[in-house]
Design a protein around this motif. Structure first.
Motif, PDB file in Angstrom:
ATOM      1  N   GLN A   5      11.030  -4.558   6.034  1.00 18.71           N
ATOM      2  CA  GLN A   5      10.490  -3.508   5.169  1.00 18.71           C
ATOM      3  C   GLN A   5       9.646  -2.507   5.946  1.00 18.71           C
ATOM      4  OE1 GLN A   5       8.391  -5.779   2.164  1.00 18.71           O
ATOM      5  NE2 GLN A   5       9.974  -5.336   0.657  1.00 18.71           N
ATOM      6  N   CYS A   6       9.000  -2.973   6.993  1.00 20.51           N
ATOM      7  CA  CYS A   6       8.124  -2.106   7.784  1.00 20.51           C
ATOM      8  C   CYS A   6       8.906  -0.962   8.413  1.00 20.51           C
ATOM      9  CB  CYS A   6       7.451  -2.931   8.881  1.00 20.51           C
ATOM     10  SG  CYS A   6       6.212  -2.042   9.836  1.00 20.51           S
ATOM     11  N   CYS A 127       0.884   1.544   6.014  1.00 20.61           N
ATOM     12  CA  CYS A 127       1.573   0.487   6.764  1.00 20.61           C
ATOM     13  C   CYS A 127       0.811   0.195   8.064  1.00 20.61           C
ATOM     14  CB  CYS A 127       3.022   0.911   7.016  1.00 20.61           C
ATOM     15  SG  CYS A 127       4.089  -0.388   7.673  1.00 20.61           S
ATOM     16  N   HIS A 149       0.313   0.486   1.061  1.00 18.76           N
ATOM     17  CA  HIS A 149       1.248  -0.553   1.531  1.00 18.76           C
ATOM     18  C   HIS A 149       0.886  -1.025   2.939  1.00 18.76           C
ATOM     19  CE1 HIS A 149       3.458   3.029   3.123  1.00 18.76           C
ATOM     20  NE2 HIS A 149       3.315   3.481   1.899  1.00 18.76           N
ATOM     21  N   SER A 151      -0.021  -3.047   6.419  1.00 13.32           N
ATOM     22  CA  SER A 151       0.531  -4.105   7.266  1.00 13.32           C
ATOM     23  C   SER A 151      -0.574  -4.624   8.173  1.00 13.32           C
ATOM     24  CB  SER A 151       1.682  -3.572   8.121  1.00 13.32           C
ATOM     25  OG  SER A 151       2.762  -3.165   7.335  1.00 13.32           O
ATOM     26  N   GLY A 169      -0.973  -0.979  -3.370  1.00 12.18           N
ATOM     27  CA  GLY A 169       0.137  -1.806  -2.932  1.00 12.18           C
ATOM     28  C   GLY A 169       1.243  -1.853  -3.964  1.00 12.18           C
ATOM     29  N   ASP A 173       6.838  -6.521  -1.609  1.00 14.56           N
ATOM     30  CA  ASP A 173       6.274  -6.267  -0.276  1.00 14.56           C
ATOM     31  C   ASP A 173       6.052  -7.598   0.430  1.00 14.56           C
ATOM     32  OD1 ASP A 173       4.857  -5.447   1.971  1.00 14.56           O
ATOM     33  OD2 ASP A 173       3.729  -3.929   0.875  1.00 14.56           O
ATOM     34  N   SER A 176       2.424  -7.196   2.589  1.00  9.57           N
ATOM     35  CA  SER A 176       1.215  -7.391   1.776  1.00  9.57           C
ATOM     36  C   SER A 176       1.653  -7.694   0.347  1.00  9.57           C
ATOM     37  CB  SER A 176       0.328  -6.141   1.814  1.00  9.57           C
ATOM     38  OG  SER A 176      -0.254  -5.968   3.082  1.00  9.57           O
ATOM     39  N   SER A 205       8.860  -0.873  -3.797  1.00  7.87           N
ATOM     40  CA  SER A 205       8.905  -1.549  -2.504  1.00  7.87           C
ATOM     41  C   SER A 205       7.977  -0.903  -1.474  1.00  7.87           C
ATOM     42  CB  SER A 205      10.342  -1.533  -1.958  1.00  7.87           C
ATOM     43  OG  SER A 205      11.216  -2.234  -2.810  1.00  7.87           O
ATOM     44  N   HIS A 206       7.656  -1.687  -0.465  1.00  6.16           N
ATOM     45  CA  HIS A 206       6.817  -1.273   0.660  1.00  6.16           C
ATOM     46  C   HIS A 206       7.282   0.073   1.235  1.00  6.16           C
ATOM     47  CE1 HIS A 206       4.378  -1.999   4.330  1.00  6.16           C
ATOM     48  NE2 HIS A 206       5.363  -1.377   4.937  1.00  6.16           N
TER      49      HIS A 206
END
Length: 239
Positions: A5-6, A127, A149, A151, A169, A173, A176, A205-206
């Motif tokens: 996702q990142c 992130c 979001h 990280s 957030g 995810d 997180s 979503s992230h």
């Protein structure tokens, strides 16, 4: 270290995106937008794709329109993460661009804007950038923070926060997840000396605030709501 996702939905970078311009600030090329004589500065610290992402610069311009001076430094020195580079996977790229290095450089950028007359600085971290921002709050280098979001941010990080902070957030995810965000909320609730809140957007979503699909109306609507939350927070806390 990082989930898919990142790095999903990578933007098409454009060095000419945005209504602002690039100049040197604190030793870094920085996209700047807004009123340079404003006493209120907002620093945007982005995800792994860097400061040329069009949606990011669009948000910078939106914040600037609310009478802030917005600074988006190039912490990656022209070397954002490129998913297609199979010879340089994320773990290798990250070794050259750790959040600890960015934190040290961010201090120079903040010193530079304060030397120009800024009286209050807020910072938003997306992130990867959220980890940098949370470290800035611990050192009281900024007056307000928004994490979007995030990280790499831990419960211990939130325990160390010393500036007003909003955490935005999402339900979907793996970096997180809601369970972790709720722990953040519990920590902030136990810190009456620090103003803060946590908001979880459902069915999203992230990465959605800067890597949204412009054709997905539901996601765009949620992204715009998050942007408004960010603006309201900085308007309240960056004085």
């Amino acid at each position: 270290m990082s989930g898919p996702q990142c790095c999903s939905n990578p933007p098409t970078l454009n060095p000419n995106a945005g209504a602002g311009h690039v100049e040197q600030l604190g030793g870094l090329s920085s996209y700047v937008s807004g009123f340079p004589d404003s006493k209120r500065v907002v620093l945007l610290i982005y995800d792994v794709f860097g400061y040329e992402a069009p949606n990011l610069r669009k948000l910078a311009d939106k914040v600037a329109a609310a009478r802030f001076y917005v600074v988006v430094p190039d912490f990656f020195h022209g070397d954002p993460y490129v998913p297609d580079k199979s010879d340089r996977p994320f773990q290798v790229w990250f070794k050259d661009h750790g959040t600890d290095k960015a934190f040290e450089v961010a201090k120079s950028v903040i010193e530079a804007v304060k030397s120009k007359g800024a009286s209050a600085v807020g910072a938003a971290g997306f992130c990867w950038g959220a980890k940098v921002v949370v470290e800035l709050t611990k050192s009281e280098l900024i007056q307000s923070a928004v994490l979007l979001h995030p990280s790499f941010v831990t419960v211990e990080d939130i325990k160390g926060v010393r500036a007003p902070i909003a955490v935005l957030g999402v339900e979907i995810d793996n970096l997180s997840p809601p369970e972790l965000l709720k722990q953040f909320e519990e920590v902030l609730a136990a810190k009456p000396e620090v103003d803060g809140y946590v908001k979880i957007f459902p069915k999203i979503s992230h990465g959605w605030t800067v890597r949204y699909n412009v054709e997905d109306e539901a996601v765009v609507k949620s992204a715009e709501e998050a942007h408004q939350n960010l603006l309201e927070w900085f308007d309240k806390c960056v004085k």
